[in-house]
Design an enzyme around this catalytic site. Sequence first.
Site, PDB file in Angstrom:
ATOM      1  N   ARG A 236     -51.037 165.242  58.767  1.00 12.16           N
ATOM      2  CA  ARG A 236     -49.946 164.571  58.060  1.00 12.16           C
ATOM      3  C   ARG A 236     -48.793 164.372  59.042  1.00 12.16           C
ATOM      4  NH1 ARG A 236     -52.998 163.062  54.866  1.00 12.16           N
ATOM      5  NH2 ARG A 236     -53.019 163.333  52.618  1.00 12.16           N
ATOM      6  N   GLU A 265     -44.702 156.830  56.986  1.00  9.75           N
ATOM      7  CA  GLU A 265     -45.674 155.731  56.970  1.00  9.75           C
ATOM      8  C   GLU A 265     -45.247 154.641  56.000  1.00  9.75           C
ATOM      9  OE1 GLU A 265     -49.513 157.441  56.141  1.00  9.75           O
ATOM     10  OE2 GLU A 265     -49.333 158.793  57.830  1.00  9.75           O
ATOM     11  N   HIS A 283     -53.508 155.525  59.810  1.00 16.69           N
ATOM     12  CA  HIS A 283     -53.990 156.484  58.799  1.00 16.69           C
ATOM     13  C   HIS A 283     -55.396 156.100  58.324  1.00 16.69           C
ATOM     14  CE1 HIS A 283     -52.626 159.540  55.555  1.00 16.69           C
ATOM     15  NE2 HIS A 283     -53.929 159.586  55.728  1.00 16.69           N
TER      16      HIS A 283
END
Length: 318
Positions: A236, A265, A283
């Site tokens: 993360r 993000e 991602h």
Amino acid sequence: MKILVTSNLTEEILAPLRSAHEVVVNRNDFPLPRSEIIEKIRDKDGLLCSIVDRIDEELMSNAPNLKMIANIGVGYDNIKVPAASAREIKVSNTPGVLTDATADLAFALILSVARRLVEGDGRTRANKWGPWAPFVFLGTQVTGKTLGIIGLGQIGKAVASRAKGFRMPILYHNRNRIPENEELELGAKYVDLETLLRESDFVSLHVSLNDQSRSLIGTNEFELMKSSAFIINVARGPVIDENALVKALKEKKIAGAGLDVYEKEPQLAPGLAQLENTVLSPHMGSATVETRIAMAQLAVENLLAGLSGQRPPNCLNC
Ligand code: 8YV
């Protein structure tokens, strides 16, 4: 019952839900705006969601019938689980099925940042090979280098087993030490965080995001790392202080970074995109056809179980 599916899943995957329930699906590959989720969730019993959806107290307070939230993803920091528990809403995630795909991507980042694969691709396409010369455009050898794994859960272990094939000594740091026989099998040595950072050539992050892991790696940690070392993050984004990372990369405190996740993000910290010693992916740790189908199916299975009053196989709070 009534279900809201926030992701654009195929009808084949949705079929088991449709046969038993009334299903509303976001037929768009962009996230549903929050106001729309809040509007649509009002009369729903079940929610199938993903990391792009923030499922918090406010949202739950607008869903008096909600009984079950099934997340497509192993990480569930997008969902306020205690708030769900307080309302007796079950929450599930999708562990296991994405372990290999995510570990593969961690290794892809290790190899591509160390061997400057993306830069090389750019040069090749631009017809800028230059002459062959013995000490031009060199990367870093991966085989035999020390890999430090922070968070030795399922994905961390899958990365360790791949590293064995590259004859990499493995250091790990984890909340709890794993059993000795497993350490031996993986060839992984437990060390404190400082030792791991000082001694590793590649530091790979595999912790979930929580209060303890937020900003775990920042200025002080980059100071401890070797100037020849690389940091890899498929966990993360907020585990790394991204501004501190940009500074460390610019000042050559470390050699490079392979990142799949970011603090905010889809935005990147200022300066990150301009740095050559990075490989940046959007991602996509679990983004293989096989894995995404398996994740969605598992989320559907969890949701169906939860709505029928059974314990979902991957329940996080029941
Ligand atoms: C998912 C992930 O793509 O599983 C996770 O935690 O980060 C990814 O595999 C993402 O979470 C989609 O919800």
